[in-house]
Design a protein around this motif. Structure first.
Motif, PDB file in Angstrom:
ATOM      1  N   GLU A  16       0.954  -1.214  -0.078  1.00 43.92           N
ATOM      2  CA  GLU A  16       0.031  -0.073  -0.008  1.00 43.92           C
ATOM      3  C   GLU A  16       0.873   1.267   0.182  1.00 43.92           C
ATOM      4  O   GLU A  16       0.478   2.142  -0.484  1.00 43.92           O
ATOM      5  CB  GLU A  16      -1.158   0.066   1.148  1.00 43.92           C
ATOM      6  N   THR A  17       1.886   1.207   0.574  1.00 35.23           N
ATOM      7  CA  THR A  17       2.900   2.244   0.554  1.00 35.23           C
ATOM      8  C   THR A  17       4.447   1.736   0.583  1.00 35.23           C
ATOM      9  O   THR A  17       4.868   0.543   1.091  1.00 35.23           O
ATOM     10  CB  THR A  17       2.846   3.020   2.056  1.00 35.23           C
ATOM     11  N   ARG A  69       2.022   7.063  -1.869  1.00 34.92           N
ATOM     12  CA  ARG A  69       2.627   5.823  -2.562  1.00 34.92           C
ATOM     13  C   ARG A  69       4.134   5.610  -2.348  1.00 34.92           C
ATOM     14  O   ARG A  69       4.472   4.494  -1.872  1.00 34.92           O
ATOM     15  CB  ARG A  69       2.195   5.683  -3.922  1.00 34.92           C
ATOM     16  N   MET A  82      -2.683  -0.482   8.157  1.00 38.12           N
ATOM     17  CA  MET A  82      -1.886  -0.602   7.028  1.00 38.12           C
ATOM     18  C   MET A  82      -1.395  -2.020   7.127  1.00 38.12           C
ATOM     19  O   MET A  82      -0.742  -2.463   7.833  1.00 38.12           O
ATOM     20  CB  MET A  82      -0.919   0.325   6.478  1.00 38.12           C
TER      21      MET A  82
END
Length: 354
Positions: free
Chosen positions: A217-218, A258, A289
């Motif tokens: 996700e990141t 991102r 997350m």
């Protein structure tokens, strides 16, 4: 390391006309030195203490007054930290070669660069460490003894900092100050915004992510930190790191959520560049997350700070805080992408000499 010239070919640089009967003069050589931070010779207490003493005695690294810092260094740090650091190094040690990964990768980079430059038989490639062995002085002596009257010295740090690039330059020129006959020199500048470097990072990220069975996700770009006071004093490092990340976002087509910038490896009581990598990883997991990736664009080679601190400790922090999928993207090391960067920077500085 043995110097690694290419196959014999006609020299491109001549010594000039000589008078009749003059003894033969060997054609001059051009040396290329790759220099990285350094490495202990072993994970034992004595080896670690020797390495840490040299590293932490550097005024570029610790800028505190010596009267304040030395009692702490010799009274506390060098009596406690060698054991802890040795245990950390032991987790990542290259047991086949009995050396740290940084030494393994730096040697490989020098060997592959020599192969890439083999058509220029007047070029000799070698490698050194700012702290530890092989020392900068020993490699300069080796190159000049082999006939190098010109040397390109490459501090292997994409982003400039006084704590890294400048201290390598200090050590390099300090050795030259002792020479009666000094070689001509060039130093490779920071390359944090060079297209070949940005593209190499982007391709390494894309290649690694393609191997995963999950989608991060990141992605966190984790750079080694420096104290805030160094930044306020004019060190450009923070700006260089931010520019690298920005250009990488543009190359990958990602936004700020991102691809994030964080800083790791703080030491002592001072406030360092933020956000801190470990705190950010913990916060992201605590906020729900589940999948992240971390890479280290400020490190040319995987080492203690990337393999143990990030791949190991940061991954544990993420999982303990509730995260599920964590991956560390390797440094460029001696990969084809990484060598393309090193070769491009060296060839640019060799221009006019070969």
């Amino acid at each position: 390391m043995t110097l690694t010239p290419g196959p014999a070919q006609k020299e491109t640089r001549k010594t000039g006309p000589l008078p009749a009967g003059h003894p033969r003069v060997a054609p001059p050589k051009v040396g290329v030195m790759l220099v990285n931070l350094g490495t202990p010779d072993g994970t034992d207490f004595t080896s670690m203490r020797r390495y840490l003493r040299e590293f932490l005695s550097d005024k570029r690294v610790i800028e505190w007054p010596r009267a304040l810092w030395y009692p702490i260094l010799y009274g506390i740090v060098l009596n406690t930290r060698p054991k802890k650091s040795g245990a950390a190094y032991d987790k990542i040690w290259n047991r086949e070669r009995n050396e740290s990964p940084l030494r393994t990768f730096t040697r490989a980079q020098a060997e592959k660069l020599a192969h890439a430059l083999q058509s220029h038989d007047q070029v000799l490639v070698d490698w050194a460490m700012r702290y530890g062995q092989p020392s900068i002085e020993s490699v300069i002596e080796r190159l000049t003894a082999a006939g190098c009257d010109r040397i390109v010295m490459f501090p292997l740090y994409p982003q400039y900092s006084a704590t890294t690039t400048a201290t390598v330059n200090d050590a390099f020129f300090k050795v030259l100050m002792k020479k009666r006959w000094m070689p001509a020199t060039r130093t490779v500048p920071a390359y944090h915004d060079e297209p070949v470097y940005i593209d190499a990072l982007a391709r390494s990220i894309e290649t690694h992510l393609a191997t995963l069975d999950f989608e991060p996700e990141t992605v966190i770009a984790s750079y080694h930190g420096i104290p805030q006071s160094y930044f306020r004093a004019g060190d450009p490092y923070h700006c260089h790191c931010q520019k690298t990340t920005r250009l990488l976002r543009e190359r990958l087509g990602w936004d700020e959520k991102r691809l994030m910038t964080c800083f790791q490896s703080r030491f002592g009581p001072e406030e360092w560049l933020q956000p801190y990598t470990d705190k950010t990883v913990e916060r992201l997991a605590s906020d729900g997350m589940k999948s992240i990736a971390v890479f280290n664009p400020g490190f040319v080679s995987d080492c203690l700070e990337t393999l143990e601190e990030i791949a190991g400790e940061a991954g544990e922090i993420f999982h303990e805080a509730g995260g599920k999928n964590f991956t560390h993207i390797p440094c460029l090391n001696d990969s084809a992408e990484g060598m393309a960067v090193i070769e491009a920077m060296v060839r640019r500085e060799l221009s006019g000499w070969i």
